[in-house]
Scaffold this motif. Sequence first.
Motif, PDB file in Angstrom:
ATOM      1  N   ILE A  83       0.840  -1.214   0.000  1.00 24.35           N
ATOM      2  CA  ILE A  83       0.000   0.000   0.000  1.00 24.35           C
ATOM      3  C   ILE A  83       0.872   1.260   0.000  1.00 24.35           C
ATOM      4  O   ILE A  83       0.578   2.237  -0.693  1.00 24.35           O
ATOM      5  N   LEU A  91      -7.989   1.129  -3.677  1.00 25.40           N
ATOM      6  CA  LEU A  91      -7.698  -0.003  -2.796  1.00 25.40           C
ATOM      7  C   LEU A  91      -8.992  -0.761  -2.550  1.00 25.40           C
ATOM      8  O   LEU A  91     -10.010  -0.155  -2.208  1.00 25.40           O
ATOM      9  N   HIS A 108      -5.009  -0.705   6.619  1.00 24.70           N
ATOM     10  CA  HIS A 108      -4.986  -0.692   5.143  1.00 24.70           C
ATOM     11  C   HIS A 108      -5.729   0.537   4.619  1.00 24.70           C
ATOM     12  O   HIS A 108      -5.243   1.263   3.755  1.00 24.70           O
ATOM     13  N   ALA A 112      -4.105   3.820   2.764  1.00 21.13           N
ATOM     14  CA  ALA A 112      -4.469   4.056   1.366  1.00 21.13           C
ATOM     15  C   ALA A 112      -5.037   5.466   1.193  1.00 21.13           C
ATOM     16  O   ALA A 112      -4.679   6.180   0.252  1.00 21.13           O
TER      17      ALA A 112
END
Lengths: 336, 336
Positions: A83, A91, A108, A112
């Motif tokens: 990432i 994403l 995550h 992102a």
Amino acid sequence: MRIIICGFGTVAQSLAKLLVSRMDDLYAKYGIKPRIVGAFDSKGGVSDPAGLDVNRLIEVKKKFGTIRKYDKSKKNMVGLDIINNVDADVLVETTASNYRDAEPGMSHIISAMKRRMHVISVNKGPLALAFPSLMELATYNQVLFRFSGTVGGGTPILDYAKNSLRGEQITSFAGILNGTTNYILTNMARGMSFEAALKDAKSKGYVEADESLDLDGLDAAAKLVILANWIMGMKVTMPDIKRTGIRGVTTKDIKAAAKKKCAVKLIASCNKELIVAPREVPVDDPLCVNGTLNAISFTSEHSGTQTIIGRGAGGTETASSILRDLLDIRKEISRD
Amino acid sequence: MRIIICGFGTVAQSLAKLLVSRMDDLYAKYGIKPRIVGAFDSKGGVSDPAGLDVNRLIEVKKKFGTIRKYDKSKKNMVGLDIINNVDADVLVETTASNYRDAEPGMSHIISAMKRRMHVISVNKGPLALAFPSLMELATYNQVLFRFSGTVGGGTPILDYAKNSLRGEQITSFAGILNGTTNYILTNMARGMSFEAALKDAKSKGYVEADESLDLDGLDAAAKLVILANWIMGMKVTMPDIKRTGIRGVTTKDIKAAAKKKCAVKLIASCNKELIVAPREVPVDDPLCVNGTLNAISFTSEHSGTQTIIGRGAGGTETASSILRDLLDIRKEISRD
């Protein structure tokens, strides 16, 4: 459109297949050419700015249980490495939901967004625990955040309420948002004990690895949080939901309901209060669906009560919701 | 946004009230200030570029049965005079559906489009007889043509299939699209004869002045034409529908169905062929709704079968669909 996929389970694989099978059609109809430039699972991942070979990814996953073996010549990268270092437009977060800390999905998504990627999540954890702040983060970074697949799987419940009912004031809603508990309660209504019905649901693969997510109403509550924020503009998270699961539902309760031409269903409702609890629903109410079906009834100021019914899960179905989000993002971007 | 309203019955009056009651809210939320600059019924009409007084229109209609008495100082204008001479942005067509020549609605719509007005129709006649050519006319004149209220009343069935399911291939659909016949069949299933059920439906005001529209499936067929064109991209009109009404349904048929845990419903379906006919539907199918409810099940390639259920008629409900169309037109225009 460059995509990073987090998690490579059933949904991600269905998505990958869907993108490949509809490649020409997507380009012809919507002008998008999706390319998976990065993908990872819990053991590691791979990236390629030219686009990864989807069939190979699926093969490698099947053979080795992880896609990190896709290209042995490259050094292994973990999720956040990918990432933070691979350039992508979107994403797609598909790792498993958890309602303790929502990790690894939460990191995550945050990473992102900070890197100015649009985010599509079918992982409910981060939304359930931090919907308001994730929306703020998206706005701050000027990225789009979509999560159609979190409620109703392939059935576009969120979109229906937000877009098809635009101009309408939704005043309340109530829904059966968890297919597993509905399956168990349906079988109990047909005479099975709770234990037998749970065993049967497990044998069919309907129950989450952590059965509490289904049985204690956590999954339904997470969906209720998402609906309340997105549809009703409330700023709430999991602790704001009053939650009771189905472990306390007895055969006696179900028989008593049947006498009143009702069935016991796990209902997630928003009507001033946000509640997940077993309730008696008249059997001829459109909401009263059986088996693994999901259903939700929206009551609006001028158009009365409307019910949508569909399968609430499934790899292909959820993948189709991700595709819808991709198309939505494509449309929004092109408008700038 | 300057509006001409054709017809001033229940739906038009509900719309007028809705626009007034939501005036501030519509401006604040969507930036639109709807103004009714012309309105007429079968006896004549009135216009005022500064906007007509809605409450007075409703009062005058109630007192004299026509709005032409709104302003006695002005010379009376008939519908087409108003459409051809008053400047407006949107025409709202609410006169009664007929499936012989679709007049006067057809002329209203054609004249308005030629004058470059966007058109919203809740009148099904013109669409049933000439959907493909009306769409062409709209495109040629660069105007928008919307008709959410023609199918499902306040339930946004067309929008759901077109927008919420975007990116999906709908492969077939089947629906109960006429509330009146559903009400009659529901009562027959509860033991009434066809005649008694029809009488009861009439006493409740559910049956069209021309009962054939309901009983012979014309209303359902008109909606099927609209769905087939709009959702499936077919170029069809009324003669393309194989149509059987409910006059031939006997108590015996209904009992035979009940034995198989089915109910007889008037189903409009699109699955290669376009058919309106009574069919047996399993009672636990989400499509099998009772009373005056409408329901439609869409089957799509990847997200399975999804059902939407709601009231298919009603003044306020249909008015809310017109408002949605207005907002939609506002949004599209502002994008240019």
